[in-house]
Design an enzyme around this catalytic site. Structure first.
Site, PDB file in Angstrom:
ATOM      1  CG  ASP A   1      17.760  34.168   4.169  1.00  0.00           C
ATOM      2  OD1 ASP A   1      17.678  34.579   5.339  1.00  0.00           O
ATOM      3  OD2 ASP A   1      17.198  33.124   3.774  1.00  0.00           O
TER       4      ASP A   1
ATOM      5  CE1 TYR B   1      12.375  25.511   9.218  1.00  0.00           C
ATOM      6  CE2 TYR B   1      10.193  25.533   8.249  1.00  0.00           C
ATOM      7  CZ  TYR B   1      11.542  25.748   8.147  1.00  0.00           C
ATOM      8  OH  TYR B   1      12.059  26.210   6.973  1.00  0.00           O
TER       9      TYR B   1
ATOM     10  NE  ARG C   1      11.902  28.326   2.315  1.00  0.00           N
ATOM     11  CZ  ARG C   1      10.873  29.161   2.232  1.00  0.00           C
ATOM     12  NH1 ARG C   1      10.715  30.102   3.139  1.00  0.00           N
ATOM     13  NH2 ARG C   1      10.007  29.047   1.249  1.00  0.00           N
TER      14      ARG C   1
ATOM     15  CG  HIS D   1      17.119  32.081   9.234  1.00  0.00           C
ATOM     16  ND1 HIS D   1      16.100  31.530   8.507  1.00  0.00           N
ATOM     17  CD2 HIS D   1      17.666  33.044   8.441  1.00  0.00           C
ATOM     18  CE1 HIS D   1      16.026  32.116   7.328  1.00  0.00           C
ATOM     19  NE2 HIS D   1      16.966  33.044   7.263  1.00  0.00           N
TER      20      HIS D   1
ATOM     21  CG  HIS E   1      18.046  25.112  10.767  1.00  0.00           C
ATOM     22  ND1 HIS E   1      16.858  25.426  10.132  1.00  0.00           N
ATOM     23  CD2 HIS E   1      18.326  23.832  10.444  1.00  0.00           C
ATOM     24  CE1 HIS E   1      16.439  24.366   9.466  1.00  0.00           C
ATOM     25  NE2 HIS E   1      17.313  23.385   9.627  1.00  0.00           N
TER      26      HIS E   1
ATOM     27  NE  ARG F   1      -1.542  -1.460   3.675  1.00  0.00           N
ATOM     28  CZ  ARG F   1      -1.749  -1.346   4.981  1.00  0.00           C
ATOM     29  NH1 ARG F   1      -2.914  -0.908   5.437  1.00  0.00           N
ATOM     30  NH2 ARG F   1      -0.801  -1.648   5.832  1.00  0.00           N
TER      31      ARG F   1
ATOM     32  CG  ASP G   1      14.126  36.967  13.506  1.00  0.00           C
ATOM     33  OD1 ASP G   1      13.782  36.077  14.314  1.00  0.00           O
ATOM     34  OD2 ASP G   1      13.375  37.412  12.615  1.00  0.00           O
TER      35      ASP G   1
ATOM     36  CE  LYS H   1      15.014  27.136  14.091  1.00  0.00           C
ATOM     37  NZ  LYS H   1      15.578  27.575  12.836  1.00  0.00           N
TER      38      LYS H   1
ATOM     39  CD  GLN I   1       4.832  29.158  15.583  1.00  0.00           C
ATOM     40  OE1 GLN I   1       4.705  29.950  16.499  1.00  0.00           O
ATOM     41  NE2 GLN I   1       5.416  29.484  14.444  1.00  0.00           N
ATOM     42  CG  ASP I   2       3.983  21.278  14.730  1.00  0.00           C
ATOM     43  OD1 ASP I   2       4.839  21.461  15.608  1.00  0.00           O
ATOM     44  OD2 ASP I   2       3.417  20.187  14.570  1.00  0.00           O
TER      45      ASP I   2
END
Length: 188
Positions: free
Chosen positions: A175, A139, A67, A70, A126, A23, A150, A79, A55-56
């Site tokens: 970035d 994340y 990306r 950070h 990251h 499957r 940040d 994370k 938080q997701d």
């Protein structure tokens, strides 16, 4: 699910064990009890526990997009990162001055074949590059986003010397204007 240490202090690689049949497959992508049990058994392990994740989030990137890199100032941010679709070259850099792996980096292949996750405790930069036409990165973080905290270092900073596997196709304006590794060291 297996949990493995990495070459960076406190960074963990979580490896689900998918069940595959005609499957397709089924896998548990996170097990809070196992995660906490593993950390509880490790002397000096990070303070983050499963209940701390609040938080997701998910991003979708096209092939070649980077990306990163950070991080978060203050008490940082833990994370749990995985690639739910496609594949990414994931990079983590230790920015904790008191860490035995300060300034070191490690990269991981995260993909939708083996479903590995990287646990990144507070005190790391990251970033990732999408290796497939589309890559969805999920994340799970332990703090609400606070833009004033940040941190960012240029993905192509020569002092970091990150070897990105593909030519860069797109980066965000944020970035593109990120500071250097030396700028970050001066702030830490």
């Amino acid at each position: 699910m297996r949990i493995d240490t990495t070459g960076l202090t406190d960074v963990l690689l979580l490896r689900p064990e998918p069940f595959r049949d005609e499957r397709g497959l089924f896998t548990r992508t996170f097990d809070a009890a196992l995660f906490d049990l593993y950390l509880d058994e490790q002397p000096g392990s990070p303070a983050t526990r499963a209940r701390d994740f609040l938080q997701d989030s998910q991003s979708r990137s096209h092939r070649g997009v980077i990306r990163g890199m950070h991080g978060r100032a203050g008490r940082g941010e833990a994370k749990l990162v995985r690639c739910a679709r496609g594949a990414v070259h994931d990079v983590v850099v230790d920015i904790r001055r008191d860490s035995p792996t300060f300034g070191r980096m490690e990269s991981f292949l995260l993909d939708d074949e083996d479903f590995a996750h990287v646990f990144i405790p507070p005190g790391f930069l990251h970033g990732f590059q999408a290796l497939t036409e589309a890559a969805d990165v999920c994340y799970r973080i332990d703090r609400a986003h606070e833009p004033l905290e940040d941190l960012a270092v240029a993905y192509d900073d020569p002092d970091l010397g990150i070897d990105w596997p593909l030519p860069v196709t797109t980066i965000s304006p944020r970035d593109a204007s990120a500071g250097s590794w030396q700028d970050l060291l001066d702030k830490l």
